[in-house]
Design a protein around this motif. Structure first.
Motif, PDB file in Angstrom:
ATOM      1  N   MET A 132      83.039  32.621 -42.873  1.00 24.88           N
ATOM      2  CA  MET A 132      81.588  32.672 -42.916  1.00 24.88           C
ATOM      3  C   MET A 132      81.088  34.018 -42.391  1.00 24.88           C
ATOM      4  O   MET A 132      80.907  34.952 -43.138  1.00 24.88           O
ATOM      5  CB  MET A 132      80.998  31.517 -42.116  1.00 24.88           C
ATOM      6  N   ILE A 133      80.913  34.171 -41.054  1.00 24.66           N
ATOM      7  CA  ILE A 133      80.455  35.450 -40.487  1.00 24.66           C
ATOM      8  C   ILE A 133      81.674  36.357 -40.289  1.00 24.66           C
ATOM      9  O   ILE A 133      82.610  36.001 -39.577  1.00 24.66           O
ATOM     10  CB  ILE A 133      79.710  35.235 -39.144  1.00 24.66           C
ATOM     11  N   HIS A 134      81.662  37.502 -40.935  1.00 21.87           N
ATOM     12  CA  HIS A 134      82.791  38.431 -40.829  1.00 21.87           C
ATOM     13  C   HIS A 134      82.638  39.349 -39.626  1.00 21.87           C
ATOM     14  O   HIS A 134      83.601  39.585 -38.902  1.00 21.87           O
ATOM     15  CB  HIS A 134      82.905  39.274 -42.106  1.00 21.87           C
ATOM     16  N   SER A 135      81.421  39.897 -39.446  1.00 18.08           N
ATOM     17  CA  SER A 135      81.206  40.875 -38.371  1.00 18.08           C
ATOM     18  C   SER A 135      79.804  40.731 -37.809  1.00 18.08           C
ATOM     19  O   SER A 135      78.916  40.159 -38.457  1.00 18.08           O
ATOM     20  CB  SER A 135      81.382  42.308 -38.896  1.00 18.08           C
ATOM     21  N   LEU A 136      79.626  41.253 -36.599  1.00 19.62           N
ATOM     22  CA  LEU A 136      78.312  41.267 -35.952  1.00 19.62           C
ATOM     23  C   LEU A 136      78.077  42.664 -35.398  1.00 19.62           C
ATOM     24  O   LEU A 136      78.930  43.220 -34.700  1.00 19.62           O
ATOM     25  CB  LEU A 136      78.266  40.237 -34.820  1.00 19.62           C
TER      26      LEU A 136
ATOM     27  N   LEU B 281      82.514  31.763 -31.850  1.00 20.79           N
ATOM     28  CA  LEU B 281      82.860  31.808 -33.273  1.00 20.79           C
ATOM     29  C   LEU B 281      84.377  31.831 -33.413  1.00 20.79           C
ATOM     30  O   LEU B 281      85.047  32.649 -32.787  1.00 20.79           O
ATOM     31  CB  LEU B 281      82.261  33.075 -33.892  1.00 20.79           C
ATOM     32  N   ASP B 282      84.915  30.919 -34.196  1.00 26.71           N
ATOM     33  CA  ASP B 282      86.359  30.867 -34.415  1.00 26.71           C
ATOM     34  C   ASP B 282      86.638  31.138 -35.885  1.00 26.71           C
ATOM     35  O   ASP B 282      86.249  30.354 -36.755  1.00 26.71           O
ATOM     36  CB  ASP B 282      86.895  29.486 -34.013  1.00 26.71           C
ATOM     37  N   ASN B 283      87.281  32.278 -36.167  1.00 25.86           N
ATOM     38  CA  ASN B 283      87.563  32.687 -37.547  1.00 25.86           C
ATOM     39  C   ASN B 283      86.294  32.700 -38.415  1.00 25.86           C
ATOM     40  O   ASN B 283      86.319  32.361 -39.592  1.00 25.86           O
ATOM     41  CB  ASN B 283      88.630  31.776 -38.167  1.00 25.86           C
ATOM     42  N   GLY B 284      85.169  33.079 -37.778  1.00 29.01           N
ATOM     43  CA  GLY B 284      83.913  33.191 -38.522  1.00 29.01           C
ATOM     44  C   GLY B 284      83.068  31.943 -38.551  1.00 29.01           C
ATOM     45  O   GLY B 284      81.972  31.938 -39.106  1.00 29.01           O
TER      46      GLY B 284
END
Length: 418
Positions: free
Chosen positions: A1-5, A117-120
């Motif tokens: 889901m979320i790759h980077s922040l 967050l775990d793996n996105g």
């Protein structure tokens, strides 16, 4: 889901980045910076920005942009809610969520993001669970960690992680048992030239600070719950009971949390607490203009209007302003053309006014439209929607807690057209 922040400050610098699934180049933020340049204010940057290979989803809080990079299509509100949860967690841990606080506690920030967050995908977002996993930083703990090379990560798994009430840890004990609730309402309104309401709505929240021993079960009832529209609850609230009886029944998290947020949009239910009398005039061919505004309370149930700040963006043709304030102080910036009047508390017996003349550019034509007036204010011990808590009861524990309810109304985007 979320790759980077990516965390972007008000100067447009990326001061922190975190990657989960794969490292995404910083250059992806160029699309965000382009959208930022096009927006007149930081709040106007689009929350979702599509790029050829990613989606950029952002929130703006405490003068920081939190920009999440997504590669596959996901519900945007899901990501936005998670980003707000990240900001709230930083605020809970460090007292403030600022660039300085984040840089000072960068190790804890990375530890928190790793757990949240775990793996996105969101994993542990409840404050109680996180505080058992990662101890909040203190001066002593920071010094010990620096000397010994240890971290803030706890030795044991949180007790609430696998329980039916993951938001509350077990074995909570307090010598003083207390539950405080703050009903805070923000009024957004546009008032036209004649004083009529063009649009008005109320955004409200109930914030709680609960420090109770054991596993208490609370019920909170309202005098007029039908006022509440578009309600969003904390996961602890039993939704079926609310639907059936309009009563909030919940086992509260330990400490500070937002119990619910709501919306009141019916025009007839929104009382406008202040009024403005204005006379702003520009004459064609004249180098002088007239400026007069008076502000007063209205429909405040006898409560004082405090912290009043009036701002107005004047037209480009205004060179300077020669004004007299009957109360408070005012400033006018000839470069940005921003007039700011810090009124303070309104005395209903002697209404504050700001009067005087404007120096205009000679030969310049009359402005196309008069400036709008933006107002900020606070009213203590008043919920402008009329919402009132009826009673708060506790079950499941034998002691008698101390209970307190506080109300406050403040201005959101409150604009008066002239």
């Amino acid at each position: 889901m979320i790759h980077s922040l990516f965390l972007v400050n008000s100067s447009g610098d990326i001061f922190l980045e975190k990657h989960w699934k794969s490292v995404v180049s910083r250059s992806v933020c160029d699309y965000f910076f382009e959208a930022q340049e096009r927006a007149s204010e930081p709040e106007n940057v689009p929350p979702v920005i599509p790029t050829p290979h990613h989606y950029l989803i952002s929130v703006y809080r405490h003068k920081i942009f939190f920009v999440a990079v997504i590669q596959s299509e996901v519900p945007p509100l899901f990501v936005i809610e998670f980003l707000h949860r990240v900001v709230d967690t930083f605020q809970d841990y460090f007292g403030v969520c600022s660039e300085v606080a984040i840089k000072d506690n960068v190790v804890v920030v990375y530890e928190l993001l790793e757990e949240m967050l775990d793996n996105g995908f969101p994993l542990a977002t409840e404050s109680n669970i996180l505080k058992e996993l990662i101890k909040p930083p203190t001066i002593l703990r920071t010094m010990v960690n620096t000397i010994t090379g240890s971290t803030n990560v706890g030795d044991q798994l949180p007790t609430g992680q696998l329980s039916v009430v993951p938001w509350r840890r077990t074995g909570v004990k307090y010598t003083n048992n207390e539950a405080y609730f703050d009903v805070v309402e923000e009024i957004d309104a546009i008032i036209d030239k004649s004083g009529s309401t063009v649009t008005a709505e109320i955004q409200g929240v109930i914030d709680a600070c609960v420090k109770l021993t054991g596993m208490p079960d609370l019920t909170l009832s309202f005098m007029n719950p039908r006022l509440l529209d578009d309600v969003s609850f904390h996961p602890c609230v039993r939704f079926k009971r609310w639907e059936a009886e309009r009563i909030l029944s919940f086992i509260p998290p330990d400490g500070n949390f937002r119990l619910l947020s709501y919306h009141v949009s019916s025009q007839n239910l929104v009382a406008i607490p202040v009024y403005v009398k204005h006379n702003i005039s520009f004459r064609d061919g004249s180098s002088m203009g007239r400026f007069e505004i008076t502000i007063g309370p209205k429909q405040t149930m006898g409560k004082a209007v405090e912290g009043v700040l009036v701002t107005s963006q004047m037209p480009r043709g205004v060179l300077n302003m020669n004004l007299t304030a009957s109360q408070g102080t005012f400033t006018f910036d000839p470069v940005t053309k921003l007039l700011s009047w810090d009124v303070g508390k309104i005395n209903p017996q002697k209404l504050p006014s700001l009067k005087g003349t404007m120096s205009l550019q000679s030969g310049a034509s009359k402005p196309d439209e008069n400036p709008t007036i933006n107002i900020q204010f606070k009213i203590q011990q008043l919920a402008i929607s009329g919402l009132k808590v009826n009673r708060l009861d506790m079950y499941g524990e034998k002691y008698k807690p101390f209970k307190g309810i506080k109300y406050m109304t403040k201005a959101g985007k409150f604009q008066v057209r002239t």
